[in-house]
Design a protein around this motif. Structure first.
Motif, PDB file in Angstrom:
ATOM      1  N   ALA A 167       0.829  -1.203   0.000  1.00 25.82           N
ATOM      2  CA  ALA A 167       0.000   0.000   0.000  1.00 25.82           C
ATOM      3  C   ALA A 167       0.864   1.253   0.000  1.00 25.82           C
ATOM      4  O   ALA A 167       0.612   2.203  -0.757  1.00 25.82           O
ATOM      5  CB  ALA A 167      -0.922  -0.011   1.221  1.00 25.82           C
ATOM      6  N   LEU A 168       1.901   1.246   0.839  1.00 26.06           N
ATOM      7  CA  LEU A 168       2.791   2.405   0.902  1.00 26.06           C
ATOM      8  C   LEU A 168       3.485   2.627  -0.436  1.00 26.06           C
ATOM      9  O   LEU A 168       3.576   3.767  -0.916  1.00 26.06           O
ATOM     10  CB  LEU A 168       3.846   2.206   1.998  1.00 26.06           C
ATOM     11  N   PHE A 169       3.954   1.564  -1.054  1.00 27.39           N
ATOM     12  CA  PHE A 169       4.619   1.706  -2.355  1.00 27.39           C
ATOM     13  C   PHE A 169       3.675   2.328  -3.375  1.00 27.39           C
ATOM     14  O   PHE A 169       4.054   3.244  -4.110  1.00 27.39           O
ATOM     15  CB  PHE A 169       5.107   0.350  -2.858  1.00 27.39           C
ATOM     16  N   LEU A 170       2.440   1.853  -3.426  1.00 28.02           N
ATOM     17  CA  LEU A 170       1.474   2.395  -4.371  1.00 28.02           C
ATOM     18  C   LEU A 170       1.220   3.876  -4.101  1.00 28.02           C
ATOM     19  O   LEU A 170       1.104   4.680  -5.028  1.00 28.02           O
ATOM     20  CB  LEU A 170       0.168   1.605  -4.299  1.00 28.02           C
ATOM     21  N   ALA A 186       3.040   6.460   5.624  1.00 23.21           N
ATOM     22  CA  ALA A 186       2.694   7.480   4.640  1.00 23.21           C
ATOM     23  C   ALA A 186       3.101   8.855   5.127  1.00 23.21           C
ATOM     24  O   ALA A 186       3.617   9.681   4.354  1.00 23.21           O
ATOM     25  CB  ALA A 186       1.185   7.443   4.357  1.00 23.21           C
ATOM     26  N   GLU A 187       2.917   9.122   6.402  1.00 23.18           N
ATOM     27  CA  GLU A 187       3.292  10.414   6.969  1.00 23.18           C
ATOM     28  C   GLU A 187       4.790  10.641   6.830  1.00 23.18           C
ATOM     29  O   GLU A 187       5.240  11.759   6.522  1.00 23.18           O
ATOM     30  CB  GLU A 187       2.880  10.481   8.449  1.00 23.18           C
ATOM     31  N   ARG A 188       5.579   9.583   7.048  1.00 25.73           N
ATOM     32  CA  ARG A 188       7.038   9.714   6.897  1.00 25.73           C
ATOM     33  C   ARG A 188       7.417  10.047   5.455  1.00 25.73           C
ATOM     34  O   ARG A 188       8.463  10.638   5.204  1.00 25.73           O
ATOM     35  CB  ARG A 188       7.715   8.413   7.329  1.00 25.73           C
ATOM     36  N   GLU A 189       6.566   9.645   4.516  1.00 25.04           N
ATOM     37  CA  GLU A 189       6.808   9.948   3.108  1.00 25.04           C
ATOM     38  C   GLU A 189       6.195  11.271   2.683  1.00 25.04           C
ATOM     39  O   GLU A 189       6.238  11.639   1.508  1.00 25.04           O
ATOM     40  CB  GLU A 189       6.226   8.817   2.233  1.00 25.04           C
ATOM     41  N   GLY A 190       5.618  11.971   3.644  1.00 16.92           N
ATOM     42  CA  GLY A 190       5.005  13.262   3.340  1.00 16.92           C
ATOM     43  C   GLY A 190       3.636  13.159   2.709  1.00 16.92           C
ATOM     44  O   GLY A 190       3.178  14.085   2.023  1.00 16.92           O
ATOM     45  N   ILE A 191       2.955  12.023   2.931  1.00 17.79           N
ATOM     46  CA  ILE A 191       1.620  11.803   2.373  1.00 17.79           C
ATOM     47  C   ILE A 191       0.600  11.829   3.485  1.00 17.79           C
ATOM     48  O   ILE A 191       0.641  10.994   4.395  1.00 17.79           O
ATOM     49  CB  ILE A 191       1.548  10.436   1.632  1.00 17.79           C
ATOM     50  N   ASP A 192      -0.299  12.774   3.445  1.00 16.16           N
ATOM     51  CA  ASP A 192      -1.313  12.928   4.476  1.00 16.16           C
ATOM     52  C   ASP A 192      -2.581  12.198   4.041  1.00 16.16           C
ATOM     53  O   ASP A 192      -3.222  12.559   3.056  1.00 16.16           O
ATOM     54  CB  ASP A 192      -1.619  14.418   4.705  1.00 16.16           C
ATOM     55  N   LEU A 193      -2.955  11.174   4.799  1.00 16.96           N
ATOM     56  CA  LEU A 193      -4.125  10.375   4.445  1.00 16.96           C
ATOM     57  C   LEU A 193      -5.359  10.753   5.243  1.00 16.96           C
ATOM     58  O   LEU A 193      -6.396  10.091   5.130  1.00 16.96           O
ATOM     59  CB  LEU A 193      -3.821   8.876   4.660  1.00 16.96           C
ATOM     60  N   GLU A 194      -5.281  11.808   6.032  1.00 11.41           N
ATOM     61  CA  GLU A 194      -6.440  12.193   6.847  1.00 11.41           C
ATOM     62  C   GLU A 194      -6.829  13.653   6.591  1.00 11.41           C
ATOM     63  O   GLU A 194      -6.058  14.428   6.035  1.00 11.41           O
ATOM     64  CB  GLU A 194      -6.142  11.994   8.323  1.00 11.41           C
TER      65      GLU A 194
END
Length: 242
Positions: free
Chosen positions: A197-200, A234-242
């Motif tokens: 999921a993180l890779f995608l 995801a947060e460590r990758e700079g992706i905010d999912l919320e």
């Protein structure tokens, strides 16, 4: 037809299932047309030999006159599809033989699946998947009747290497949906594959895309631990999912 008559008529099919190379060779020597005999499932001896991964028998059968490498059974499965569906990925040698004989990598069975769909379900078959795509030009953009791309299958089994291959060399669309409106990300999350999921997500998967029931992928996480892992990664990758 009683059981004894059945066994006699389809003796070569049984020999192919059991890996009895000498018996197959003897039967073919007496009547080469047996290689083209279909059983009640519309399977030829080649289908059984490939299904049970008996390379030596496959080597005999491909030499028979009028051999058709792409011959389908009643369900539309070709020998190549069967070789690629071996669960532990050990059908690679048989698959390579069939490919050398000119097997069509983009043929579809009755469910619209190609050999690449089956390979993408088995992480050990990564090398075979690479050969199908890079050497034999298998398309990673074919959807089956359920709308699944090979990418959906790779996501469902959580194979990051297969996902990388399908997105790069295969140029698979990352946000394509199946008949349930699910993307590869939905499948990865719902099966609990956090790394996939993180890779995608890092490759551009749309985290807020909803399936036909209105769920974004993260809502399909099987447990709180998986959900937390994906959120934090995801947060460590700079992706905010919320």
């Amino acid at each position: 037809m009683n059981n004894e008559d059945y066994k006699a008529k389809y003796a070569i099919h049984e020999a192919c299932r059991e890996g009895q190379t000498t018996k197959v060779e003897t039967l073919l020597s007496s009547n080469s047309k047996l290689a083209h005999l279909r059983d009640p499932d519309e399977r030829l001896p080649i289908h059984w030999a490939v299904s049970y991964n008996h390379l030596s028998i496959v080597e005999l059968l491909v030499q028979v006159k009028s051999f058709d490498v792409d011959v389908p059974d009643a369900a539309g499965w070709t020998p190549l599809m069967m070789a690629c569906s071996r669960k532990n990925g050990d059908g690679e040698q048989v698959a390579e033989l069939l490919l050398r004989k000119g097997a069509d990598v983009n043929m579809k069975n009755n469910n619209g699946q190609t050999a690449l769909h089956f390979v993408s379900s088995h992480p050990p078959a990564l090398d075979l998947a690479r050969k199908l795509i890079e050497t034999h030009k298998a398309s990673a953009r074919v959807k089956d009747r359920r709308g699944h791309l090979p990418l959906h299958r790779a996501a469902a089994v959580g194979s990051v290497p297969l996902l990388k291959l399908l997105l790069s060399s295969g140029k698979s669309p990352i946000n394509a949906t199946d008949i349930d409106g699910m993307t590869a990300l939905h499948h990865a999350v719902s099966e609990g594959h956090g790394d996939a999921a993180l890779f995608l997500l890092t490759q551009g998967a749309e985290w807020d895309k909803k399936d036909h029931e209105g769920h974004v992928a993260l809502e399909l996480a099987p447990d709180a631990k998986t959900r937390k892992y994906i959120l934090q990664a995801a947060e460590r990758e700079g992706i905010d999912l919320e």
